[in-house]
Scaffold this motif. Structure first.
Motif, PDB file in Angstrom:
ATOM      1  N   PHE A  13      -8.017   4.541 -14.527  1.00 30.40           N
ATOM      2  CA  PHE A  13      -8.713   3.261 -14.448  1.00 30.40           C
ATOM      3  C   PHE A  13      -8.311   2.479 -13.199  1.00 30.40           C
ATOM      4  CE2 PHE A  13      -9.167   4.266 -18.919  1.00 30.40           C
ATOM      5  CZ  PHE A  13     -10.454   3.839 -19.200  1.00 30.40           C
ATOM      6  N   GLY A  14      -7.038   2.610 -12.794  1.00 35.12           N
ATOM      7  CA  GLY A  14      -6.578   1.859 -11.629  1.00 35.12           C
ATOM      8  C   GLY A  14      -7.284   2.251 -10.353  1.00 35.12           C
ATOM      9  N   ALA A  15      -7.710   3.521 -10.253  1.00 31.79           N
ATOM     10  CA  ALA A  15      -8.389   3.984  -9.045  1.00 31.79           C
ATOM     11  C   ALA A  15      -9.765   3.361  -8.878  1.00 31.79           C
ATOM     12  CB  ALA A  15      -8.506   5.508  -9.070  1.00 31.79           C
ATOM     13  N   LYS A  16     -10.300   2.764  -9.937  1.00 33.48           N
ATOM     14  CA  LYS A  16     -11.642   2.174  -9.871  1.00 33.48           C
ATOM     15  C   LYS A  16     -11.615   0.709  -9.451  1.00 33.48           C
ATOM     16  CE  LYS A  16     -12.935   6.058 -11.816  1.00 33.48           C
ATOM     17  NZ  LYS A  16     -13.634   7.140 -11.065  1.00 33.48           N
ATOM     18  N   PHE A  17     -10.427   0.112  -9.353  1.00 39.31           N
ATOM     19  CA  PHE A  17     -10.334  -1.310  -9.069  1.00 39.31           C
ATOM     20  C   PHE A  17      -9.487  -1.530  -7.809  1.00 39.31           C
ATOM     21  CE2 PHE A  17     -11.047  -0.857 -13.643  1.00 39.31           C
ATOM     22  CZ  PHE A  17     -12.163  -1.664 -13.815  1.00 39.31           C
ATOM     23  N   HIS A  18      -8.957  -2.715  -7.659  1.00 35.37           N
ATOM     24  CA  HIS A  18      -8.171  -3.096  -6.479  1.00 35.37           C
ATOM     25  C   HIS A  18      -6.781  -2.467  -6.594  1.00 35.37           C
ATOM     26  CE1 HIS A  18      -6.476  -5.379  -3.222  1.00 35.37           C
ATOM     27  NE2 HIS A  18      -7.570  -6.116  -3.073  1.00 35.37           N
ATOM     28  N   PRO A  20      -4.154  -1.915  -4.443  1.00 33.02           N
ATOM     29  CA  PRO A  20      -2.929  -2.600  -3.999  1.00 33.02           C
ATOM     30  C   PRO A  20      -2.442  -3.669  -4.975  1.00 33.02           C
ATOM     31  CG  PRO A  20      -4.429  -2.340  -2.159  1.00 33.02           C
ATOM     32  CD  PRO A  20      -5.186  -1.927  -3.385  1.00 33.02           C
ATOM     33  N   LYS A  21      -3.359  -4.415  -5.582  1.00 31.75           N
ATOM     34  CA  LYS A  21      -2.935  -5.438  -6.530  1.00 31.75           C
ATOM     35  C   LYS A  21      -2.398  -4.819  -7.816  1.00 31.75           C
ATOM     36  CE  LYS A  21      -5.793  -9.295  -4.961  1.00 31.75           C
ATOM     37  NZ  LYS A  21      -6.818 -10.306  -5.334  1.00 31.75           N
ATOM     38  N   ILE A  22      -2.995  -3.705  -8.231  1.00 31.78           N
ATOM     39  CA  ILE A  22      -2.488  -3.025  -9.423  1.00 31.78           C
ATOM     40  C   ILE A  22      -1.097  -2.456  -9.158  1.00 31.78           C
ATOM     41  CG2 ILE A  22      -2.864  -1.089 -10.994  1.00 31.78           C
ATOM     42  CD1 ILE A  22      -5.841  -1.505 -10.661  1.00 31.78           C
ATOM     43  N   ILE A  23      -0.911  -1.892  -7.967  1.00 30.89           N
ATOM     44  CA  ILE A  23       0.424  -1.409  -7.598  1.00 30.89           C
ATOM     45  C   ILE A  23       1.409  -2.567  -7.535  1.00 30.89           C
ATOM     46  CG2 ILE A  23       1.775  -0.277  -5.806  1.00 30.89           C
ATOM     47  CD1 ILE A  23      -0.721   1.313  -5.060  1.00 30.89           C
ATOM     48  N   GLY A  24       0.961  -3.702  -6.951  1.00 34.82           N
ATOM     49  CA  GLY A  24       1.821  -4.881  -6.894  1.00 34.82           C
ATOM     50  C   GLY A  24       2.218  -5.371  -8.277  1.00 34.82           C
ATOM     51  N   ALA A  25       1.260  -5.348  -9.221  1.00 32.68           N
ATOM     52  CA  ALA A  25       1.581  -5.747 -10.591  1.00 32.68           C
ATOM     53  C   ALA A  25       2.577  -4.776 -11.221  1.00 32.68           C
ATOM     54  CB  ALA A  25       0.300  -5.814 -11.428  1.00 32.68           C
ATOM     55  N   GLY A  26       2.433  -3.475 -10.903  1.00 29.05           N
ATOM     56  CA  GLY A  26       3.375  -2.493 -11.423  1.00 29.05           C
ATOM     57  C   GLY A  26       4.775  -2.681 -10.868  1.00 29.05           C
ATOM     58  N   VAL A  27       4.868  -2.953  -9.567  1.00 36.41           N
ATOM     59  CA  VAL A  27       6.179  -3.203  -8.953  1.00 36.41           C
ATOM     60  C   VAL A  27       6.791  -4.475  -9.525  1.00 36.41           C
ATOM     61  CG1 VAL A  27       7.369  -3.654  -6.774  1.00 36.41           C
ATOM     62  CG2 VAL A  27       5.517  -1.982  -6.857  1.00 36.41           C
ATOM     63  N   ILE A 111       2.659   3.416  -8.995  1.00 42.72           N
ATOM     64  CA  ILE A 111       3.031   3.606  -7.593  1.00 42.72           C
ATOM     65  C   ILE A 111       2.615   4.982  -7.073  1.00 42.72           C
ATOM     66  CG2 ILE A 111       4.949   3.700  -5.976  1.00 42.72           C
ATOM     67  CD1 ILE A 111       6.402   1.709  -7.695  1.00 42.72           C
ATOM     68  N   GLY A 112       3.006   6.036  -7.765  1.00 45.73           N
ATOM     69  CA  GLY A 112       2.748   7.385  -7.278  1.00 45.73           C
ATOM     70  C   GLY A 112       1.274   7.732  -7.169  1.00 45.73           C
ATOM     71  N   PRO A 113       0.551   7.779  -8.289  1.00 44.71           N
ATOM     72  CA  PRO A 113      -0.852   8.216  -8.215  1.00 44.71           C
ATOM     73  C   PRO A 113      -1.752   7.279  -7.423  1.00 44.71           C
ATOM     74  CG  PRO A 113      -0.314   7.415 -10.420  1.00 44.71           C
ATOM     75  CD  PRO A 113       0.970   7.522  -9.675  1.00 44.71           C
ATOM     76  N   LEU A 114      -1.633   5.966  -7.644  1.00 44.78           N
ATOM     77  CA  LEU A 114      -2.505   5.029  -6.943  1.00 44.78           C
ATOM     78  C   LEU A 114      -2.114   4.880  -5.479  1.00 44.78           C
ATOM     79  CD1 LEU A 114      -2.999   2.197  -9.608  1.00 44.78           C
ATOM     80  CD2 LEU A 114      -4.347   4.259  -9.195  1.00 44.78           C
ATOM     81  N   GLY A 115      -0.815   4.931  -5.200  1.00 46.36           N
ATOM     82  CA  GLY A 115      -0.376   4.810  -3.817  1.00 46.36           C
ATOM     83  C   GLY A 115      -0.845   5.972  -2.962  1.00 46.36           C
ATOM     84  N   MET A 116      -0.676   7.202  -3.461  1.00 47.62           N
ATOM     85  CA  MET A 116      -1.100   8.362  -2.679  1.00 47.62           C
ATOM     86  C   MET A 116      -2.620   8.440  -2.548  1.00 47.62           C
ATOM     87  SD  MET A 116       1.569  11.446  -3.561  1.00 47.62           S
ATOM     88  CE  MET A 116       1.485  11.273  -5.345  1.00 47.62           C
ATOM     89  N   SER A 117      -3.346   8.096  -3.610  1.00 56.09           N
ATOM     90  CA  SER A 117      -4.808   8.127  -3.517  1.00 56.09           C
ATOM     91  C   SER A 117      -5.325   7.046  -2.568  1.00 56.09           C
ATOM     92  CB  SER A 117      -5.427   7.953  -4.899  1.00 56.09           C
ATOM     93  OG  SER A 117      -5.153   6.659  -5.430  1.00 56.09           O
ATOM     94  N   TYR A 131       1.945   9.569   6.065  1.00 55.40           N
ATOM     95  CA  TYR A 131       2.207   8.449   5.172  1.00 55.40           C
ATOM     96  C   TYR A 131       2.617   8.930   3.776  1.00 55.40           C
ATOM     97  CZ  TYR A 131      -0.061   5.543   8.730  1.00 55.40           C
ATOM     98  OH  TYR A 131      -0.383   4.904   9.885  1.00 55.40           O
ATOM     99  N   ILE A 132       1.893   9.933   3.267  1.00 50.21           N
ATOM    100  CA  ILE A 132       2.231  10.463   1.938  1.00 50.21           C
ATOM    101  C   ILE A 132       3.609  11.118   1.966  1.00 50.21           C
ATOM    102  CG2 ILE A 132       1.591  12.171   0.196  1.00 50.21           C
ATOM    103  CD1 ILE A 132      -1.325  11.643   0.872  1.00 50.21           C
ATOM    104  N   GLY A 133       3.928  11.799   3.074  1.00 48.03           N
ATOM    105  CA  GLY A 133       5.259  12.390   3.205  1.00 48.03           C
ATOM    106  C   GLY A 133       6.349  11.340   3.201  1.00 48.03           C
ATOM    107  N   CYS A 134       6.099  10.210   3.875  1.00 48.33           N
ATOM    108  CA  CYS A 134       7.075   9.106   3.860  1.00 48.33           C
ATOM    109  C   CYS A 134       7.259   8.561   2.456  1.00 48.33           C
ATOM    110  CB  CYS A 134       6.616   7.999   4.809  1.00 48.33           C
ATOM    111  SG  CYS A 134       6.692   8.422   6.561  1.00 48.33           S
TER     112      CYS A 134
END
Length: 302
Positions: A13-18, A20-27, A111-117, A131-134
């Motif tokens: 579901f996160g891949a369908k929305f914003h 960075p904000k979802i990752i920010g909420a997770g962090v 972080i992992g799935p949404l960040g890499m996608s 970037y993905i390697g970093c």
């Protein structure tokens, strides 16, 4: 536990929305959960280590006088030959640590799935692999910094800042020593909260890949944003296609085996070194962090 409960739903579901904000909420959740794990230290009171052992006339038993858990002295008779133990007071604050760890795991799932996608979709093709390697490298070397911080905290007395350090008569080599286990959670929790702030200001599409950004902007002008119900309808078929992909399943099994060995190593090796070789928690964490984790991490990456 928290990661496993939500990672499938969050990654889909996160891949369908914003993202960075979802990752920010997770962090942000990770920071809150990490700080919550340090809470028992502030509600349990100061640690008391006044414990003395005196032998009686009978060579088969001894008497232990303990004031670690109360102001009054409790005498517990223990038989060495029979390994009979006295009653120990338990604390329910472990539930707080468990809850904090679950919340941290829930936040980590994004972080992992949404960040890499996100990187793969909006970075230039020649830069996305770098970037993905970093991102993956930081995840692998993270335990090195964690064990180093743990080593430093374990060398400090648990009630640092609350008691006069000159009055402490035990050292980290003493079995009664308790290090500042909570300090590492406070430091990492605050750093995690700070790391969440920039993610809230990232755009939905990175401007680096102008062609992709223009296509998304043009597409959004002609297509309506799908509702959660519409997105959920395709969740089952997507999961079925994924689980029937033989290449993906083989890759998944190989990663599970590799990281399972890594997790077992960092979980049990420190305690083994402490118990079998008489090393302090400070030295054990330092040795694991600087001598063992780097080659293991390199082997996993290869």
């Amino acid at each position: 536990m928290g990661n496993l409960l939500v990672i499938t739903v969050v990654s889909y579901f996160g891949a369908k929305f914003h993202r960075p904000k979802i990752i920010g909420a997770g962090v942000l959740l990770m920071g809150i959960g990490t700080l919550l794990m340090a809470l028992p230290h502030f509600i349990m009171g100061r640690y008391k280590y006044e414990t003395a052992a005196t032998h009686t006339n009978d060579a088969d038993n001894f008497t232990v006088i303990s004031t670690c858990s109360s102001d009054t002295q409790n005498t517990v008779q223990q038989l060495v030959s029979g390994c009979q133990k006295g009653e120990e007071e338990s604390s329910p604050t472990w539930v707080i640590v468990l809850l904090g760890n679950i919340i941290r795991g829930i936040g980590e799932a994004s972080i992992g799935p949404l960040g890499m996608s996100f990187i793969d979709d909006y970075a230039l093709p020649e830069n996305s692999a770098f970037y993905i390697g970093c991102l993956q490298t930081l995840g692998v070397i993270g335990p090195i910094f964690g064990y180093t911080l743990g080593s430093l905290c374990a060398s400090l007395y648990v009630d640092i800042g609350l008691v006069n350090q000159e009055t402490i008569t035990i050292t980290p080599q003493d079995s009664r020593w308790v290090g500042a286990w909570w300090l590492g959670y406070v430091v990492s929790g605050l750093l995690t909260l700070l790391a969440a702030l920039p993610l809230w200001f990232l755009p939905r599409a990175l401007p680096e890949n102008h062609q992709t950004s223009e296509q998304d902007h043009h597409s959004n002008q002609h297509k309506h944003t799908p509702s959660i119900t519409e997105i959920a309808k395709d969740f089952g078929p997507s999961l079925k296609r994924l689980l029937t992909n033989k290449i993906y399943l083989l890759y998944l099994v190989s990663n599970v085996v590799a990281f399972n060995a890594f997790a077992i190593f960092i979980t049990y090796t420190p305690k083994y070194l402490e118990q079998q070789f008489g090393q302090s928690a400070t030295k054990t964490n330092f040795l694991i962090g600087l001598t063992s984790i780097p080659p293991v991490a390199l082997a996993v990456k290869i």
